[in-house]
Design a protein around this motif. Structure first.
Motif, PDB file in Angstrom:
ATOM      1  N   CYS A  19      -5.326   5.563 -14.841  1.00  0.00           N
ATOM      2  CA  CYS A  19      -5.681   4.417 -15.580  1.00  0.00           C
ATOM      3  C   CYS A  19      -6.164   4.705 -16.960  1.00  0.00           C
ATOM      4  O   CYS A  19      -7.081   5.799 -17.274  1.00  0.00           O
ATOM      5  CB  CYS A  19      -6.656   3.385 -15.088  1.00  0.00           C
TER       6      CYS A  19
ATOM      7  N   GLU B  66      -2.982   0.249  -4.067  1.00  0.00           N
ATOM      8  CA  GLU B  66      -2.979  -1.040  -3.285  1.00  0.00           C
ATOM      9  C   GLU B  66      -2.773  -2.250  -4.354  1.00  0.00           C
ATOM     10  O   GLU B  66      -3.397  -2.138  -5.437  1.00  0.00           O
ATOM     11  CB  GLU B  66      -4.143  -1.635  -2.386  1.00  0.00           C
TER      12      GLU B  66
ATOM     13  N   GLU C 135     -13.780  -2.987 -10.455  1.00  0.00           N
ATOM     14  CA  GLU C 135     -14.409  -1.998  -9.759  1.00  0.00           C
ATOM     15  C   GLU C 135     -14.082  -0.588 -10.635  1.00  0.00           C
ATOM     16  O   GLU C 135     -12.861  -0.552 -10.831  1.00  0.00           O
ATOM     17  CB  GLU C 135     -14.453  -1.878  -8.443  1.00  0.00           C
ATOM     18  N   GLY C 136     -15.162   0.261 -10.476  1.00  0.00           N
ATOM     19  CA  GLY C 136     -14.469   1.626 -11.037  1.00  0.00           C
ATOM     20  C   GLY C 136     -14.865   2.074 -12.375  1.00  0.00           C
ATOM     21  O   GLY C 136     -14.685   3.259 -12.792  1.00  0.00           O
TER      22      GLY C 136
ATOM     23  N   ARG D 159       0.914  -1.228   0.015  1.00  0.00           N
ATOM     24  CA  ARG D 159       0.029   0.032  -0.101  1.00  0.00           C
ATOM     25  C   ARG D 159       0.961   1.356  -0.140  1.00  0.00           C
ATOM     26  O   ARG D 159       2.052   1.120   0.682  1.00  0.00           O
ATOM     27  CB  ARG D 159      -1.056   0.067   1.118  1.00  0.00           C
TER      28      ARG D 159
ATOM     29  N   THR E  61      -4.469  -8.576  -7.660  1.00  0.00           N
ATOM     30  CA  THR E  61      -5.315  -7.365  -7.553  1.00  0.00           C
ATOM     31  C   THR E  61      -4.451  -5.821  -7.493  1.00  0.00           C
ATOM     32  O   THR E  61      -3.474  -5.667  -6.798  1.00  0.00           O
ATOM     33  CB  THR E  61      -6.097  -7.245  -6.350  1.00  0.00           C
TER      34      THR E  61
ATOM     35  N   ARG F 144     -11.911   5.553  -8.153  1.00  0.00           N
ATOM     36  CA  ARG F 144     -10.739   4.456  -8.085  1.00  0.00           C
ATOM     37  C   ARG F 144     -11.186   3.425  -9.096  1.00  0.00           C
ATOM     38  O   ARG F 144     -12.168   3.246  -9.143  1.00  0.00           O
ATOM     39  CB  ARG F 144     -10.364   4.002  -6.612  1.00  0.00           C
TER      40      ARG F 144
ATOM     41  N   THR G 206      -5.599  -1.623  -7.440  1.00  0.00           N
ATOM     42  CA  THR G 206      -6.289  -0.250  -7.340  1.00  0.00           C
ATOM     43  C   THR G 206      -5.572   0.672  -7.321  1.00  0.00           C
ATOM     44  O   THR G 206      -4.479   1.033  -6.458  1.00  0.00           O
ATOM     45  CB  THR G 206      -7.243  -0.536  -5.913  1.00  0.00           C
TER      46      THR G 206
ATOM     47  N   THR H  65     -10.135  -0.645  -9.824  1.00  0.00           N
ATOM     48  CA  THR H  65      -9.506  -1.966  -9.451  1.00  0.00           C
ATOM     49  C   THR H  65      -9.573  -2.990 -10.388  1.00  0.00           C
ATOM     50  O   THR H  65     -10.592  -3.291 -11.447  1.00  0.00           O
ATOM     51  CB  THR H  65     -10.413  -2.575  -8.074  1.00  0.00           C
ATOM     52  N   SER H  66      -8.314  -3.270 -10.901  1.00  0.00           N
ATOM     53  CA  SER H  66      -8.088  -4.668 -11.656  1.00  0.00           C
ATOM     54  C   SER H  66      -7.720  -5.841 -11.010  1.00  0.00           C
ATOM     55  O   SER H  66      -7.029  -5.727  -9.863  1.00  0.00           O
ATOM     56  CB  SER H  66      -7.030  -4.345 -12.553  1.00  0.00           C
ATOM     57  N   ARG H  67      -8.362  -6.873 -11.539  1.00  0.00           N
ATOM     58  CA  ARG H  67      -8.201  -8.147 -10.603  1.00  0.00           C
ATOM     59  C   ARG H  67      -8.258  -9.577 -11.656  1.00  0.00           C
ATOM     60  O   ARG H  67      -9.147  -9.348 -12.480  1.00  0.00           O
ATOM     61  CB  ARG H  67      -9.384  -8.253  -9.692  1.00  0.00           C
TER      62      ARG H  67
ATOM     63  N   ARG I 233      -8.444   6.358 -10.600  1.00  0.00           N
ATOM     64  CA  ARG I 233      -9.187   6.172 -12.041  1.00  0.00           C
ATOM     65  C   ARG I 233      -8.440   7.165 -12.993  1.00  0.00           C
ATOM     66  O   ARG I 233      -8.169   6.718 -14.231  1.00  0.00           O
ATOM     67  CB  ARG I 233     -10.619   6.609 -12.161  1.00  0.00           C
TER      68      ARG I 233
END
Length: 281
Positions: free
Chosen positions: A235, A94, A205-206, A86, A227, A214, A229, A216-218, A232
């Motif tokens: 990215c 993160e 998410e996002g 983090r 994962t 924000r 985060t 999140t790629s997973r 936004r």
């Protein structure tokens, strides 16, 4: 006696910068080896030195995320995925993944010369016969014109490119009407520099949030669960995997639609490799 090998291999990594955040980097690796000549009149066979050093770098720092653990706002903890990193400054990030996806360094910032010394010291732990000392140099490619640094992860890749945060420093060439377009190259390099390129299929998410949100790629790949985060605004979401082939095709299509002109793009992935694509509006 000293043996030298220039452009022995390349390192493609991402790193955390206390001032810039997540960035991609590409370095050419030069090596010098000291030792005594053998009865064959050689210190070390060139055919052996290159794969010996390259294989160890490939198994170590290459295609990892370099983390300066003494930088302000950095925390590193064990987690179910392996490690969780983090950050707080210059922005919150993160990232979670298997341990081999990270290179942890007890510094406050990543400096190529210092990293080269660290890698040479690791190689020296088990030197090849007759080799008494090893020195490495990491050099950025000299680029005249536009370039950009980016990070990404390739879920479907069988090798280390599947790690969610590794990156490159790359040239960008754009042609229209048979001529290079330096202004377009500079514009698009600026849009992509220090950005994380993500496949829309990997976004957990996002999507649909504002630029202040924000993302999140997973995904899960052969090496484990990953994962990431990020803000936004850091990215760039592509409608495809972020291989250099797809990056080139996406850029050509975006630029041709935006300018209304046929466009050819040569997108590099680090040093001296990449893909070309052409699109029409």
């Amino acid at each position: 006696m000293t043996l030298f090998v220039n452009h022995l291999t390349h390192l493609d990594v991402s790193l955390w910068s206390p001032s810039r955040g997540l960035i991609g980097a590409s370095w050419s690796v030069d090596a010098e080896l000291d030792g005594e000549l053998g009865e064959d009149g050689m210190l070390f066979d060139f055919g052996e030195v290159k794969p010996w050093i390259k294989s160890r770098l490939d198994q170590g720092a290459d295609h990892t995320l370099l983390i300066p653990t003494a930088a302000p706002g950095i925390s590193v903890q064990d987690c179910d995925e392996g490690l969780c990193v983090r950050t707080e400054t210059p922005y919150v990030m993160e990232v979670r993944g298997p341990r081999q996806a990270f290179t942890l360094l007890p510094w406050d910032t990543i400096i190529p010369d210092r990293l080269a010394e660290q890698l040479a010291a690791e190689l020296s732990h088990e030197p090849a016969p007759r080799v008494e000392a090893i020195r490495l140099t990491l050099r950025e490619e000299t680029i005249e014109g536009a370039s950009y640094t980016y990070s990404h992860g390739l879920r479907r890749h069988a090798g280390n490119c599947q790690r969610i945060a590794h990156g490159h420093r790359s040239r960008l060439y754009i042609w229209q009407d048979g001529r290079r377009q330096p202004a377009l190259e500079a514009d698009w390099a600026s849009r992509l520099s220090d950005r994380y390129l993500v496949d829309a299929a990997d976004v957990a998410e996002g999507l649909g949030t504002t630029s202040l949100g924000r993302l999140t790629s997973r995904y899960t790949s052969e090496q484990g669960h990953f994962t990431l985060t990020l803000p936004r605004e850091r990215c760039v979401v592509l409608p495809s995997p972020t291989t250099v082939e797809h990056i080139a095709a996406w850029l050509a299509d975006e630029i041709s639609q935006e300018t209304g002109r046929a466009t050819r793009v040569q997108a590099f992935e680090g040093v001296d490799k990449g893909a070309m694509a052409t699109a029409r509006p």
